[in-house]
Scaffold this motif. Structure first.
Motif, PDB file in Angstrom:
ATOM      1  N   THR A  11       2.678   2.662   8.637  1.00 12.28           N
ATOM      2  CA  THR A  11       3.956   2.512   9.997  1.00 12.28           C
ATOM      3  C   THR A  11       4.615   1.473   9.157  1.00 12.28           C
ATOM      4  N   GLU A  12       3.449   0.759   8.771  1.00 16.51           N
ATOM      5  CA  GLU A  12       4.341  -0.941   8.144  1.00 16.51           C
ATOM      6  C   GLU A  12       4.535  -0.912   6.367  1.00 16.51           C
ATOM      7  N   TRP A  13       4.044  -1.023   5.493  1.00 21.07           N
ATOM      8  CA  TRP A  13       4.616  -0.480   4.043  1.00 21.07           C
ATOM      9  C   TRP A  13       5.106   0.885   4.638  1.00 21.07           C
ATOM     10  N   PHE A  14       6.660   1.223   4.449  1.00 21.08           N
ATOM     11  CA  PHE A  14       7.279   1.972   4.698  1.00 21.08           C
ATOM     12  C   PHE A  14       7.415   3.364   4.073  1.00 21.08           C
ATOM     13  N   ILE A  28       9.600  -7.624  -3.668  1.00 20.58           N
ATOM     14  CA  ILE A  28       9.235  -8.369  -2.944  1.00 20.58           C
ATOM     15  C   ILE A  28       8.462  -7.846  -1.623  1.00 20.58           C
ATOM     16  N   TRP A  29       8.064  -6.922  -1.489  1.00 14.54           N
ATOM     17  CA  TRP A  29       7.576  -5.781   0.127  1.00 14.54           C
ATOM     18  C   TRP A  29       6.533  -6.905   0.081  1.00 14.54           C
ATOM     19  N   PHE A  81       6.305  -9.888   1.329  1.00 18.27           N
ATOM     20  CA  PHE A  81       6.712 -10.627   2.038  1.00 18.27           C
ATOM     21  C   PHE A  81       8.270 -10.790   3.203  1.00 18.27           C
ATOM     22  N   MET A  82       8.408  -9.265   2.895  1.00 15.52           N
ATOM     23  CA  MET A  82       9.854  -8.347   3.938  1.00 15.52           C
ATOM     24  C   MET A  82       8.945  -8.919   5.625  1.00 15.52           C
ATOM     25  N   TYR A  83      10.326  -9.269   6.316  1.00 15.67           N
ATOM     26  CA  TYR A  83       9.744  -9.801   7.703  1.00 15.67           C
ATOM     27  C   TYR A  83       8.982 -10.572   7.783  1.00 15.67           C
ATOM     28  N   GLU A  84       9.037 -11.344   7.238  1.00 15.87           N
ATOM     29  CA  GLU A  84       7.110 -12.971   7.174  1.00 15.87           C
ATOM     30  C   GLU A  84       7.147 -14.185   6.947  1.00 15.87           C
ATOM     31  N   HIS A  85       7.911 -15.348   7.249  1.00 15.12           N
ATOM     32  CA  HIS A  85       7.966 -15.828   6.856  1.00 15.12           C
ATOM     33  C   HIS A  85       6.504 -17.127   6.876  1.00 15.12           C
ATOM     34  N   ASP A  86       5.253 -16.512   7.550  1.00 15.32           N
ATOM     35  CA  ASP A  86       3.981 -17.347   7.760  1.00 15.32           C
ATOM     36  C   ASP A  86       3.240 -17.526   6.848  1.00 15.32           C
ATOM     37  N   PHE A  87       3.260 -16.128   5.380  1.00 15.65           N
ATOM     38  CA  PHE A  87       2.131 -16.154   4.820  1.00 15.65           C
ATOM     39  C   PHE A  87       2.444 -16.914   3.574  1.00 15.65           C
ATOM     40  N   PRO A  88       3.360 -17.837   2.998  1.00 18.00           N
ATOM     41  CA  PRO A  88       2.835 -19.175   2.451  1.00 18.00           C
ATOM     42  C   PRO A  88       1.739 -19.992   3.412  1.00 18.00           C
ATOM     43  N   PHE A  89       1.694 -19.808   4.738  1.00 16.58           N
ATOM     44  CA  PHE A  89       1.184 -20.885   5.663  1.00 16.58           C
ATOM     45  C   PHE A  89      -0.546 -20.410   5.090  1.00 16.58           C
ATOM     46  N   PHE A  90      -0.438 -18.489   5.380  1.00 12.97           N
ATOM     47  CA  PHE A  90      -1.609 -17.987   5.786  1.00 12.97           C
ATOM     48  C   PHE A  90      -2.177 -18.463   4.577  1.00 12.97           C
ATOM     49  N   VAL A 132      -2.296 -15.468  -6.868  1.00 12.21           N
ATOM     50  CA  VAL A 132      -1.398 -16.019  -5.469  1.00 12.21           C
ATOM     51  C   VAL A 132      -1.245 -14.825  -5.201  1.00 12.21           C
ATOM     52  N   PHE A 133      -1.339 -14.378  -3.948  1.00 16.28           N
ATOM     53  CA  PHE A 133      -0.795 -13.927  -2.355  1.00 16.28           C
ATOM     54  C   PHE A 133      -1.361 -12.357  -2.370  1.00 16.28           C
ATOM     55  N   PHE A 134      -2.283 -12.053  -3.936  1.00 19.97           N
ATOM     56  CA  PHE A 134      -2.348 -11.069  -4.222  1.00 19.97           C
ATOM     57  C   PHE A 134      -3.490 -10.440  -3.081  1.00 19.97           C
ATOM     58  N   VAL A 135      -4.365 -10.891  -2.707  1.00 20.54           N
ATOM     59  CA  VAL A 135      -5.748 -10.597  -1.552  1.00 20.54           C
ATOM     60  C   VAL A 135      -4.929 -10.730   0.004  1.00 20.54           C
ATOM     61  N   LEU A 136      -4.376 -12.159  -0.144  1.00 18.07           N
ATOM     62  CA  LEU A 136      -3.740 -12.057   1.360  1.00 18.07           C
ATOM     63  C   LEU A 136      -3.343 -10.795   1.421  1.00 18.07           C
ATOM     64  N   THR A 137      -1.922 -10.522   1.155  1.00 15.88           N
ATOM     65  CA  THR A 137      -0.405  -9.215   0.582  1.00 15.88           C
ATOM     66  C   THR A 137      -0.727  -8.211   0.765  1.00 15.88           C
ATOM     67  N   ARG A 138      -2.212  -7.688  -0.317  1.00  9.94           N
ATOM     68  CA  ARG A 138      -2.278  -6.408  -0.378  1.00  9.94           C
ATOM     69  C   ARG A 138      -3.856  -5.742  -0.160  1.00  9.94           C
TER      70      ARG A 138
END
Length: 506
Positions: free
Chosen positions: A112-115, A164-165, A167-176, A220-226
């Protein structure tokens, strides 16, 4: 390689959590899915707590392993002295009727999110449906065809997904990401949000992400986003399955209830719509897993199936508050309502359970005021009733405020009437139990807080999202073990219809 390194960090947490759950569970047996799901959440919570203690005290960064070392020693002592009877792990359930459906539902929820996973998730759900229902003549053929189609669809869609799936629709990930890494390196002593601001945020989620990030050395971003989305959607699915299955008459009811809990969503009036798998907010799905485990533990406590609940319940409530403030507040509100309702209705509740509940409420509030509440947050969250409705429908801000107040009131009345009284359609008031009180209390206070508190970007709607998620889980658990052909529906049906009319008008 990053997947392997992360797995090596997660495995000790899972083992520690499972052993902890075995030690505190006062039952003859426990299903494997329940053990792994509840244990997984326990392991994550305890490892994060000890890691932050070690980081803030500037000790060697091995705090996340302390729970495993301690529980191994305790477990060995308990086994040797036979101090308590440990539950047996029930593994005889058919793999195809537990693990595979849970994986299929998780894939659909992520889809429903990762289409690019959605077609594959739907096909896997279809295959699992054929496995769950009574075997028919062509069920095996249909299952294999749906599974093969799911694999093919998954390979094709994943191969062609956006590069870059995450990061799509979410600009807060660098902050997170910055918040996660700074918490894992410096803890609360000198983390990123102390740079000229008093905002403390709900940091517990990002402390765990930073712990896994730092310890595994993943990119970087591997744990947060996947990793985090996949792990927690799977955990929430398994926790939901375990909760519903404890009351369910059949595996099919458990399957349908879990599927609806994980994929139910509102119309996207706010952001992407309100659902459990809202991946743009890591704190939301992280907190939901602990939130659902808290409900599970409260049910165990009410049935005298939990050891050392005086410590266990407060820790879980405090962890929920630190993970997502809105979820923690709704949990405390629901627990308070349940305790008061049991006292008023003279329901049976042990003194120890009442003490544990009151202590959990006190610890949860203390956690909020010491580790979450702050001056800047007070400026963001204000009591302003009139702005609720335009947070749902932006065009309403052009209306006079008295009309906005009216629409806001009408909306919340429709939520309350429909959600609370629909729950009572198949139950008589005198038979309400702890599960019902938690559900109704969560809905009432979640709805009121969403109306009364104004927050930037409509974040106060998380109160309602948390409340409806809890109510959906508890409702399907209630419905899964009762006769679905009710009698004497006249007044209950009228109330349900009234709620639907209110929703339509609003």
């Amino acid at each position: 390689m990053d997947y392997l390194k992360v797995f090596l960090v997660l495995a000790p947490q899972l083992i520690a959590g499972c052993l902890i759950y075995l030690l505190i569970l006062k039952r003859d047996e426990v299903a494997l899915v329940e053990l792994l799901s509840i244990g997984g959440v326990f392991g994550i919570v305890t490892s994060t707590i000890f890691d932050q203690i070690f980081v803030n005290l500037q000790l060697p960064r091995i705090g996340w392993l302390v729970p495993l070392l301690v529980v191994l020693v305790v477990f060995r002592i308990v086994q040797k002295n036979q101090a308590i009877v440990l539950p047996k792990i029930q593994t005889e359930q058919a793999f195809r009727k537990t693990i595979l459906p849970i994986l299929a539902i998780s894939a659909a929820a992520l889809g429903t999110e990762w289409f690019w996973l959605f077609p594959s998730g739907v096909l896997f759900v279809i295959a699992a449906s054929f496995l769950i229902v009574t075997p028919k003549k062509y069920s095996k053929i249909a299952t294999r065809a749906a599974s093969l189609s799911a694999v093919i669809a998954g390979i094709y869609m994943i191969a062609n997904r956006p590069k870059i799936w995450w990061f799509m629709y979410e600009h807060d990930f660098p902050f997170f990401q910055a918040l996660s890494r700074s918490l894992s390196d410096w803890g609360l002593r000198d983390y990123v949000l102390l740079s000229g601001t008093t905002t403390k945020y709900h940091w517990f989620t990002y402390a765990w992400i930073g712990l896994v990030d730092r310890t595994s050395g993943a990119q970087v971003f591997f744990v947060l986003t996947r990793v985090a989305p996949a792990v927690f959607v799977l955990l929430i699915t398994a926790v939901s399955w375990s909760f519903i299955n404890r009351f369910s008459k059949s595996t099919f009811r458990t399957y349908i209830g879990t599927l609806l809990v994980m994929t139910a969503s509102t119309y996207p009036l706010w952001g992407y719509g309100s659902k459990i798998s809202f991946l743009a907010s890591p704190s939301q799905f992280f907190a939901t897993s602990i939130f659902f485990v808290a409900a599970h533990l409260l049910m165990l406590m009410s049935n005298n199936m939990l050891r050392i609940e005086v410590a266990t319940i407060p820790i879980v409530v405090a962890s929920t508050m630190l993970s997502k403030t809105m979820h923690g507040v709704v949990l405390i509100s629901a627990l308070t309502f349940a305790l008061v309702a049991q006292f008023v209705t003279n329901a049976k509740i042990s003194r120890k359970s009442a003490l544990s509940g009151c202590l959990a409420i006190a610890i949860g509030l203390l956690t909020y005021f010491l580790l979450v509440a702050n001056s800047e947050g007070e400026n963001v969250f204000q009591i302003r009733f009139g702005d609720f409705f335009w947070q749902l429908q932006g065009d309403a801000r052009l209306l006079p405020e008295k009309y906005v107040d009216l629409f806001g009131l009408l909306t919340i009345v429709s939520f309350s009437v429909l959600l609370i009284f629909l729950k009572l359609i198949l139950r008589k008031t005198e038979k309400l139990n702890v599960m019902d009180f938690l559900s109704i209390g969560g809905l009432i206070f979640g709805a009121l807080l969403s109306v009364l508190i104004l927050s930037a970007y409509g974040e106060n709607l998380y109160f309602l999202q948390a409340a409806t998620s809890l109510s959906i889980l508890l409702s399907f658990s209630s419905l899964s073990h009762i006769n679905l052909i009710p009698t004497n529906l006249s007044w209950r049906t009228a109330i349900a219809v009234l709620g639907i009319i209110f929703c339509s008008i609003s």
